[in-house]
Design a protein around this motif. Structure first.
Motif, mmCIF file in Angstrom:
data_model
loop_
_atom_site.group_PDB
_atom_site.id
_atom_site.type_symbol
_atom_site.label_atom_id
_atom_site.label_comp_id
_atom_site.label_asym_id
_atom_site.label_seq_id
_atom_site.Cartn_x
_atom_site.Cartn_y
_atom_site.Cartn_z
ATOM 1 N N SER A 10 0.894 -1.160 0.000
ATOM 2 C CA SER A 10 0.000 0.000 0.000
ATOM 3 C C SER A 10 0.928 1.204 0.000
ATOM 4 O O SER A 10 1.631 1.460 0.981
ATOM 5 C CB SER A 10 -0.885 0.006 1.247
ATOM 6 N N SER A 16 1.311 -3.114 6.051
ATOM 7 C CA SER A 16 1.839 -4.182 5.204
ATOM 8 C C SER A 16 3.351 -4.056 4.977
ATOM 9 O O SER A 16 4.102 -3.867 5.911
ATOM 10 C CB SER A 16 1.105 -4.213 3.847
ATOM 11 N N TYR A 79 -1.615 -9.415 4.556
ATOM 12 C CA TYR A 79 -2.790 -9.171 3.710
ATOM 13 C C TYR A 79 -2.718 -9.981 2.413
ATOM 14 O O TYR A 79 -1.762 -9.858 1.640
ATOM 15 C CB TYR A 79 -2.860 -7.682 3.373
ATOM 16 N N GLY A 201 -3.039 0.079 10.976
ATOM 17 C CA GLY A 201 -1.653 -0.344 10.791
ATOM 18 C C GLY A 201 -0.998 -0.870 12.060
ATOM 19 O O GLY A 201 0.123 -1.396 12.000
ATOM 20 N N ASP A 204 0.024 -4.475 11.868
ATOM 21 C CA ASP A 204 1.202 -4.760 11.025
ATOM 22 C C ASP A 204 2.497 -4.438 11.768
ATOM 23 O O ASP A 204 3.481 -5.170 11.648
ATOM 24 C CB ASP A 204 1.121 -3.949 9.729
HETATM 25 O O1 PXL Z 1 -3.369 -3.219 7.921
HETATM 26 C C1 PXL Z 1 -4.075 -4.224 7.319
HETATM 27 C C2 PXL Z 1 -4.236 -3.986 5.838
HETATM 28 C C3 PXL Z 1 -3.237 -4.364 4.976
HETATM 29 N N1 PXL Z 1 -3.329 -4.169 3.654
HETATM 30 C C4 PXL Z 1 -4.395 -3.568 3.120
HETATM 31 C C5 PXL Z 1 -5.444 -3.149 3.925
HETATM 32 C C6 PXL Z 1 -5.376 -3.364 5.318
HETATM 33 C C7 PXL Z 1 -6.450 -2.932 6.185
HETATM 34 O O2 PXL Z 1 -7.319 -2.190 5.822
HETATM 35 O O3 PXL Z 1 -6.486 -2.534 3.376
HETATM 36 C C8 PXL Z 1 -4.445 -3.340 1.645
#
Ligand code: PXL
Length: 268
Positions: A10, A16, A79, A201, A204
């Motif tokens: 992201s 992530s 994820y 987050g 993560d």
């Molecule tokens: O943090 C968890 C996460 C990881 N990746 C993506 C997410 C989320 C939580 O919304 O949308 C793409």
């Protein structure tokens, strides 16, 4: 020591891989990455985000790695964008986890007792089957509910322990206190300081730091304690600096105190 983080990129929102890579590297580990998808932002609270699943590319990447003979001491998955990707992660574990290595799964499904966008009960069932292959799983309280169907943390922990030796429910809230519920020869609870509300987050940061601590030789209990303190300090900083919560935790300047503690306790 070599670890593999399987998670999405992201680009904005600090979750992530943009969390896993810096945190695991700071812990002193070689962190390779297998991106599952490329998004402009994560899916929690942003409107109009882009989403490119990387299924085909993941297969090609893994095939290339096999020619290099790569093996990992720890594989950590987060994820995953589809049920097919969950199946593929099982394949990655079989091909790339060294004998005796650790497989840690953060079963990313939802928060605030609802699924993240795109996930449903069928996806949760598939995720539970991935948890059954893991040494450690790190669901938040919502995910422990979505995986087991119960909001009772003791019952959820028992159900999760039926499939995985080391379930850890992060941030289990009962009345006004938060605890980590985990299994260590029996049900254990570790009280953690409470900050109301959810912080995007945080899961993560928690999963990445916990994996880093385990790899540096901390016991499960010490890894949880050191990690919980790091997350709490990052959450306090995020609140103090009045950051829009969808932009993730302001954890960067808490890495140094976290590492100071980690290095003091590290066994390798
Ligand atoms: O943090 C968890 C996460 C990881 N990746 C993506 C997410 C989320 C939580 O919304 O949308 C793409």
């Amino acid at each position: 020591m070599r670890v593999l983080a399987i998670n999405d990129i992201s680009c904005v929102g600090k979750c992530s891989l943009t969390v896993a890579l810096p945190v695991l590297t700071a812990c002193g580990l070689t962190c390779d990455i297998l991106p599952t998808a490329l998004l402009s932002t994560h899916t929690g609270g942003f409107v109009g985000y882009t989403f490119l699943p990387l299924d085909d590319e993941m297969k090609k990447i893994a095939d290339h790695w096999e020619t290099l003979g790569l093996k990992y001491d720890l594989i950590y998955s987060g994820y995953l964008g589809s049920r097919a990707q969950i199946a593929f992660v099982k394949d990655i574990k079989r091909r790339f986890l060294r004998q005796g290595g650790i497989f840690a799964v953060d079963p990313v499904l939802g928060d605030n007792f609802t699924f993240y966008k795109g996930f449903d009960d069928a996806f949760a069932r598939e995720m539970l089957s991935l948890c059954a292959e893991a040494d450690y799983i790190l669901p938040n309280e919502t995910e422990s509910f979505l995986l087991t169907g119960t909001r009772d943390f003791s019952a959820a922990l028992r159900a999760l322990h039926d499939v995985c030796p080391h379930p850890v429910i992060t941030g289990a809230k009962t009345q006004d206190k938060y605890e980590i519920c985990y299994y260590d020869g029996g049900e254990k609870r570790m009280p953690i300081p409470c900050v109301e509300g959810s912080f995007h987050g945080a899961g993560d940061v928690f999963a990445s730091a916990f994996c880093g601590c385990l790899m540096r030789g901390l016991s499960q209990e010490r890894a949880l304690a050191v990690t919980a303190k790091f997350c709490y300090n990052a959450i306090l900083r995020t609140r103090r600096e009045v950051t829009d919560r969808k932009y993730g935790l302001n954890y960067e300047r808490e890495i140094y105190p976290f590492l100071t503690e980690l290095e003091r306790e590290a066994k390798n």
